[in-house]
Design an enzyme around this catalytic site. Structure first.
Site, PDB file in Angstrom:
ATOM      1  N   GLY A  34       0.844  -1.202   0.000  1.00 51.70           N
ATOM      2  CA  GLY A  34       0.000   0.000   0.000  1.00 51.70           C
ATOM      3  C   GLY A  34       0.871   1.241   0.000  1.00 51.70           C
ATOM      4  O   GLY A  34       2.103   1.151   0.039  1.00 51.70           O
ATOM      5  N   SER A  35       0.218   2.411  -0.039  1.00 46.64           N
ATOM      6  CA  SER A  35       0.987   3.648  -0.167  1.00 46.64           C
ATOM      7  C   SER A  35       1.783   3.970   1.098  1.00 46.64           C
ATOM      8  O   SER A  35       2.902   4.479   1.015  1.00 46.64           O
ATOM      9  CB  SER A  35       0.058   4.806  -0.523  1.00 46.64           C
ATOM     10  OG  SER A  35      -0.987   4.904   0.422  1.00 46.64           O
ATOM     11  N   THR A  36       1.243   3.665   2.279  1.00 44.56           N
ATOM     12  CA  THR A  36       1.977   3.941   3.522  1.00 44.56           C
ATOM     13  C   THR A  36       3.151   2.980   3.649  1.00 44.56           C
ATOM     14  O   THR A  36       4.266   3.378   4.018  1.00 44.56           O
ATOM     15  CB  THR A  36       1.037   3.819   4.748  1.00 44.56           C
ATOM     16  OG1 THR A  36      -0.239   4.356   4.418  1.00 44.56           O
ATOM     17  CG2 THR A  36       1.598   4.552   5.938  1.00 44.56           C
ATOM     18  N   GLY A  90       0.494  -1.165   6.483  1.00 43.95           N
ATOM     19  CA  GLY A  90      -0.574  -0.177   6.596  1.00 43.95           C
ATOM     20  C   GLY A  90      -1.888  -0.847   6.992  1.00 43.95           C
ATOM     21  O   GLY A  90      -1.941  -2.053   7.240  1.00 43.95           O
ATOM     22  N   ASP A  92      -6.494  -0.194   6.517  1.00 45.06           N
ATOM     23  CA  ASP A  92      -7.593   0.638   6.020  1.00 45.06           C
ATOM     24  C   ASP A  92      -8.388   1.237   7.175  1.00 45.06           C
ATOM     25  O   ASP A  92      -8.922   2.340   7.060  1.00 45.06           O
ATOM     26  CB  ASP A  92      -8.494  -0.189   5.110  1.00 45.06           C
ATOM     27  CG  ASP A  92      -7.712  -0.682   3.911  1.00 45.06           C
ATOM     28  OD1 ASP A  92      -7.191   0.163   3.165  1.00 45.06           O
ATOM     29  OD2 ASP A  92      -7.570  -1.906   3.749  1.00 45.06           O
ATOM     30  N   GLY A 104      -7.415  -3.266   1.319  1.00 46.02           N
ATOM     31  CA  GLY A 104      -7.775  -2.261   0.325  1.00 46.02           C
ATOM     32  C   GLY A 104      -6.909  -2.352  -0.921  1.00 46.02           C
ATOM     33  O   GLY A 104      -7.339  -2.062  -2.028  1.00 46.02           O
ATOM     34  N   GLU A 111      -0.508 -10.621   3.496  1.00 46.63           N
ATOM     35  CA  GLU A 111      -0.295  -9.737   4.650  1.00 46.63           C
ATOM     36  C   GLU A 111      -0.633 -10.446   5.956  1.00 46.63           C
ATOM     37  O   GLU A 111       0.076 -10.319   6.953  1.00 46.63           O
ATOM     38  CB  GLU A 111      -1.150  -8.473   4.506  1.00 46.63           C
ATOM     39  CG  GLU A 111      -0.643  -7.547   3.408  1.00 46.63           C
ATOM     40  CD  GLU A 111      -1.580  -6.382   3.121  1.00 46.63           C
ATOM     41  OE1 GLU A 111      -1.109  -5.380   2.593  1.00 46.63           O
ATOM     42  OE2 GLU A 111      -2.790  -6.484   3.414  1.00 46.63           O
TER      43      GLU A 111
HETATM   44  C1  5RP Z   1      -3.228  -3.610   1.215  1.00 46.12           C
HETATM   45  C2  5RP Z   1      -3.560  -3.058   2.541  1.00 46.12           C
HETATM   46  C3  5RP Z   1      -3.062  -1.681   2.837  1.00 46.12           C
HETATM   47  O1  5RP Z   1      -2.213  -1.751   3.933  1.00 46.12           O
HETATM   48  C4  5RP Z   1      -4.223  -0.794   3.133  1.00 46.12           C
HETATM   49  O2  5RP Z   1      -5.093  -0.821   2.023  1.00 46.12           O
HETATM   50  C5  5RP Z   1      -3.772   0.643   3.402  1.00 46.12           C
HETATM   51  O3  5RP Z   1      -3.278   1.206   2.221  1.00 46.12           O
HETATM   52  P1  5RP Z   1      -2.716   2.674   2.169  1.00 46.12           P
HETATM   53  O4  5RP Z   1      -1.495   2.715   3.019  1.00 46.12           O
HETATM   54  O5  5RP Z   1      -2.414   2.899   0.704  1.00 46.12           O
HETATM   55  O6  5RP Z   1      -3.790   3.601   2.664  1.00 46.12           O
HETATM   56  O7  5RP Z   1      -4.184  -3.651   3.376  1.00 46.12           O
HETATM   57  O8  5RP Z   1      -3.848  -4.847   1.016  1.00 46.12           O
END
Ligand code: 5RP
Length: 262
Positions: A34-36, A90, A92, A104, A111
């Site tokens: 994810g982005s974080t 990260g 959601d 997400g 994960e």
């Molecule tokens: C991916 C995840 C991500 O950690 C989660 O969607 C958060 O994403 P972001 O850091 O982009 O908000 O669970 O499967």
């Protein structure tokens, strides 16, 4: 360069940067998706290149594996690592018990496997991810493609007797085709609005044929590092509550902002 970051990206970055400081020489580290988590991978890459940090990283998706290699992290498989010292990922949503909704980005299966195989799971999140009750974010459920519509119908029927407010499930799409996970499965997003009993729902979902895994992470996360748009960081521990509040300086990591591709 940091001036171009939105407050939410700044919040994600400071959470990731603070969590990167928890990583020590010699650790086997689960790398989230994810982005974080991408910020985290970049911060760790910088520590590997500039400070000689020696770690082995286990990525939770092909996307993260590519980025980790790109920034210089030594990537190994979970089976090579066998067990991990720490996973940083990260989320959601997270609630006051540090239970999570994840998936997400569609990587919830790897994960959850990686986080469960770790001494410690640290979640990095901007403050907008904090909720009183899980469920505003649609709950991702990874399902086998075979008979997915039957699985969807079974899930929707079962939700009638669950403590949730909404009951519809939608197939996640990637353009005009179903989204395919790294394991070759589909994702159903459950629009529940409020999950009264996440522990029960997680158990019930995983008992259904066709369901591979759900995005509820119950009793897996130990610590959440919460980032704010002004650089503030708060660390919340499952046993001790809030253990630290701090403010991070952006300037020293400016070179990380030159390539913002996620
Ligand atoms: C991916 C995840 C991500 O950690 C989660 O969607 C958060 O994403 P972001 O850091 O982009 O908000 O669970 O499967």
């Amino acid at each position: 360069m940091t001036g171009e970051l939105s407050p939410i990206d700044k919040a994600k970055f400071v959470a990731a940067k603070r969590a990167a400081d928890m990583v020590e020489d010699g650790m086997r580290v689960g790398l989230g998706t994810g982005s974080t988590a991408a910020w985290l991978v970049r911060c760790l890459g910088e520590m590997v290149r500039n400070e000689g940090l020696k770690i082995r990283g286990v990525p939770t998706s092909t996307r993260t594996a590519e980025l980790a290699r790109e920034v210089g992290i030594h990537v190994i498989s979970l089976d090579e690592a066998k067990w991990l010292d720490l996973t940083i990922d990260g989320a959601d949503e997270f609630d006051t018990d540090l239970n999570l909704i994840k998936g997400g980005g569609g990587a919830l299966l790897q994960e959850k496997i990686v986080a469960t195989a770790s001494d410690q799971m640290v979640v990095i999140a901007d403050v907008g991810k904090e909720v009183e009750t899980l469920g505003s974010f649609p709950l991702p459920v990874e399902v086998i493609p075979f008979g997915w519509q039957t699985t969807q119908a079974l899930i929707e029927e079962t939700l009638v007797s669950m403590d949730v407010l909404g009951r519809s499930a939608t197939l996640r799409m990637n353009g005009d085709r179903p989204f395919i996970t790294d394991e070759g499965n589909h994702i159903l997003d459950l629009h529940l609005n409020r999950i009264g009993n996440p522990r029960q729902l997680a158990l019930v979902l995983n008992q259904m044929p066709g369901v591979v895994e759900n995005g509820l992470f119950i009793d897996i996360c130990d610590t959440v590092v919460i980032g704010f748009g002004d650089g503030k960081v708060e660390i919340r521990d499952i046993n001790e509550g809030t253990v630290e509040t701090d403010r991070l300086d952006f300037v020293e990591s400016d070179n990380l902002f030159t390539d913002l591709a996620d």
